[in-house]
Design a protein around this motif. Structure first.
Motif, PDB file in Angstrom:
ATOM      1  N   THR A   1       0.842  -1.189   0.000  1.00 43.00           N
ATOM      2  CA  THR A   1       0.000   0.000   0.000  1.00 43.00           C
ATOM      3  C   THR A   1       0.875   1.236   0.000  1.00 43.00           C
ATOM      4  OG1 THR A   1      -1.710  -1.156   1.229  1.00 43.00           O
ATOM      5  CG2 THR A   1      -1.802   1.239   1.224  1.00 43.00           C
TER       6      THR A   1
ATOM      7  N   SER B  57      -1.060   7.708  -0.174  1.00 46.10           N
ATOM      8  CA  SER B  57      -2.506   7.844  -0.107  1.00 46.10           C
ATOM      9  C   SER B  57      -3.037   7.813   1.317  1.00 46.10           C
ATOM     10  CB  SER B  57      -3.176   6.726  -0.915  1.00 46.10           C
ATOM     11  OG  SER B  57      -2.850   5.467  -0.373  1.00 46.10           O
TER      12      SER B  57
ATOM     13  N   GLY C 169     -11.491   8.442  -4.098  1.00 48.73           N
ATOM     14  CA  GLY C 169     -10.536   7.511  -3.517  1.00 48.73           C
ATOM     15  C   GLY C 169     -10.943   6.068  -3.763  1.00 48.73           C
ATOM     16  N   ARG C 170     -10.168   5.157  -3.223  1.00 54.75           N
ATOM     17  CA  ARG C 170     -10.445   3.731  -3.388  1.00 54.75           C
ATOM     18  C   ARG C 170     -11.598   3.351  -2.466  1.00 54.75           C
ATOM     19  NH1 ARG C 170      -4.801   3.821  -3.675  1.00 54.75           N
ATOM     20  NH2 ARG C 170      -4.568   3.266  -1.477  1.00 54.75           N
ATOM     21  N   TYR C 171     -12.642   2.787  -3.054  1.00 57.53           N
ATOM     22  CA  TYR C 171     -13.879   2.479  -2.332  1.00 57.53           C
ATOM     23  C   TYR C 171     -14.098   0.975  -2.311  1.00 57.53           C
ATOM     24  CZ  TYR C 171     -18.936   2.338  -1.388  1.00 57.53           C
ATOM     25  OH  TYR C 171     -20.189   2.066  -0.872  1.00 57.53           O
TER      26      TYR C 171
ATOM     27  N   GLY D 236      -7.350  -4.185  -4.292  1.00 58.76           N
ATOM     28  CA  GLY D 236      -8.785  -4.012  -4.533  1.00 58.76           C
ATOM     29  C   GLY D 236      -9.662  -4.457  -3.390  1.00 58.76           C
TER      30      GLY D 236
ATOM     31  N   GLU E 162      -6.917  -2.063   1.468  1.00 62.32           N
ATOM     32  CA  GLU E 162      -6.370  -0.966   0.660  1.00 62.32           C
ATOM     33  C   GLU E 162      -7.400   0.114   0.360  1.00 62.32           C
ATOM     34  OE1 GLU E 162      -3.951  -1.956  -2.611  1.00 62.32           O
ATOM     35  OE2 GLU E 162      -2.942  -3.610  -1.603  1.00 62.32           O
ATOM     36  N   ALA E 163      -8.596  -0.003   0.952  1.00 68.01           N
ATOM     37  CA  ALA E 163      -9.641   0.984   0.698  1.00 68.01           C
ATOM     38  C   ALA E 163      -9.407   2.254   1.500  1.00 68.01           C
ATOM     39  CB  ALA E 163     -11.011   0.396   1.050  1.00 68.01           C
ATOM     40  N   GLU E 164      -9.823   3.375   0.927  1.00 68.48           N
ATOM     41  CA  GLU E 164      -9.780   4.658   1.629  1.00 68.48           C
ATOM     42  C   GLU E 164     -11.137   5.004   2.235  1.00 68.48           C
ATOM     43  OE1 GLU E 164      -6.412   6.997  -0.924  1.00 68.48           O
ATOM     44  OE2 GLU E 164      -8.231   6.368  -1.972  1.00 68.48           O
TER      45      GLU E 164
ATOM     46  N   GLY F 203     -12.763   7.295  -7.966  1.00 70.91           N
ATOM     47  CA  GLY F 203     -11.685   7.123  -8.923  1.00 70.91           C
ATOM     48  C   GLY F 203     -10.744   8.297  -8.987  1.00 70.91           C
TER      49      GLY F 203
ATOM     50  N   GLY G 247      -9.164   9.546  -6.503  1.00 65.40           N
ATOM     51  CA  GLY G 247      -8.059   9.363  -5.575  1.00 65.40           C
ATOM     52  C   GLY G 247      -7.890  10.578  -4.686  1.00 65.40           C
TER      53      GLY G 247
END
Length: 401
Positions: free
Chosen positions: A4, A8, A81-83, A117, A121-123, A219, A221
């Protein structure tokens, strides 16, 4: 195993850094976009942002079909961001959330996990029916939510998670789930839309959901101009927020809540300050005041306890409000100041929409409804100056040419 990127992760607090008015307004605009077309669910979207800035997690409780998921997804789309989203069940395997075993490492005798994914690693994360997870799932989640670190096997990864929203139809009765439920500091309880607003609900249901802004939505970020980057800057400012002025009031409020029978643990009492600091910076300030005490009912664990908290703290929160989170502040404080802030923001948005579109009966009706609500809620002699100007603009807009 996927590494990771630390780029971010939430930004560390920087000495002297303050939230800019532009950041607070960017967040307010994102919240307004997410809430457009939602009926009586705007507060859910607003509390998602409040908790993201505070670095705390949110639990949304309500019956099926009450738009809990819709409100959370819309706000997540605006944050960007990563969802990660998942519906948990009794038979959900840990790999479905945290990733499968890395087969290459396994062949070499190492138990590591492929997290690309997945939740580690999700925000921004949303876990529906969160209490239905197995013991193995919930135990792994405990560490991830509390420490922002994913530990499983030999895999130890820092997590960039800003906020996890859990949803459930009801609070768990199993005492074994109490420790896990306590990881969600803020609670929002959702009821079906009132009968008086059913026509509004039906009309809203016919409109498409607002699209995420390409510059701030899913997306995007944590780019320099994105909403998530603004959340990070405000989160850093919240960690440096001056709470000295409000500490005696918070102490008084917590003593009152405990005396009234609202269960507030020492841990929840301490962590409530993070919500107060987040409310202050989202209102554009670096010092917390009595204006930010509206967040305190959020830490009460049940719907009945929150109602009791609102009544118990009524005089302490009578001046509470927030320029960006207008619906949540009004719903929790029930104060005149919060109502004025909400009417000012929503009426300004209606006027802007009215000026930008050809005049039609629907636009005029909404302006007239806003004008009626202002007149019903405020005596002309007590009308705040800012709201008086907006009222004059509404009168001019609905008056015959």
């Amino acid at each position: 195993m996927t590494e990771t990127s630390t780029d971010s992760r939430p930004l560390p607090a920087e000495p002297g850094r303050v939230p800019t008015a532009a950041d607070a307004e960017l967040i307010a605009a994102a919240v307004a976009t997410a809430g457009r077309g939602l009926v009586d669910r705007e507060a859910v979207a607003e509390v998602v942002v409040l908790c993201a800035v505070a670095g705390e997690h949110l639990l949304v409780v309500g019956a099926p079909g009450t738009a809990k998921s819709e409100a959370v997804r819309r706000m997540a789309g605006q944050l960007g961001g990563r969802y990660f989203e998942y519906l948990l069940g009794r038979f959900t395997e840990p790999n479905e959330l945290f990733g499968p075993v890395d087969l290459r490492g396994l062949r070499e005798g190492r138990v590591e996990f492929e997290t690309a994914g997945m939740l580690p690693e999700a925000e921004v994360a949303f876990l529906d029916e969160v209490f239905l997870g197995s013991t193995a799932v919930l135990n792994t989640l405990l560490g991830l939510l509390n420490e922002r670190v994913f530990r499983r096997g030999r895999t130890v990864l820092p997590s960039p998670l800003r906020i996890c929203v859990g949803a459930a139809n009801h609070l768990p009765e199993d005492p074994a789930l109490a420790a896990f439920a306590d990881r969600f500091l803020a609670r929002v309880f959702v009821e079906p839309v009132a009968d008086a607003r059913l026509e509004e609900l039906l009309e809203a249901g016919r409109r498409p959901a607002p699209a995420a802004d390409p510059g701030t939505g899913a997306g995007a970020g944590a780019g320099a101009g994105g909403t998530l980057a603004a959340v990070d800057r405000l989160a850093a400012a919240a960690r440096a927020c001056d709470l000295d002025e409000v500490t005696p009031l918070v102490g008084t409020a917590l003593r009152r809540l405990r005396a009234a029978g609202v269960p507030i643990s020492d841990r929840r009492a301490v962590r409530s300050q993070k919500l107060i600091a987040a409310a202050a910076v989202l209102d554009g300030r670096t010092t917390a005041t009595a204006r930010d005490l509206w967040v305190l009912p959020l830490v009460a664990p049940t719907a009945d306890a929150q109602a009791l908290a609102r009544d118990t703290l009524a005089d302490l929160v009578e001046k509470s409000a927030n320029r960006g989170l207008v619906h949540a502040a009004e719903q929790l404080a029930r104060s005149t100041a919060a109502r004025a802030e909400r009417l000012a923001r929503t009426s300004t948005a209606l006027l802007a929409e009215h000026r930008g579109l050809p005049e039609g009966p629907d636009s005029r009706l909404r302006l007239e409804a806003a004008l009626r609500e202002i007149d019903a809620g405020f005596d002309p002699a007590d009308l705040p100056a800012a709201l008086a100007g907006i009222r004059a603009d509404l009168v001019a807009a609905v008056s015959p040419s």
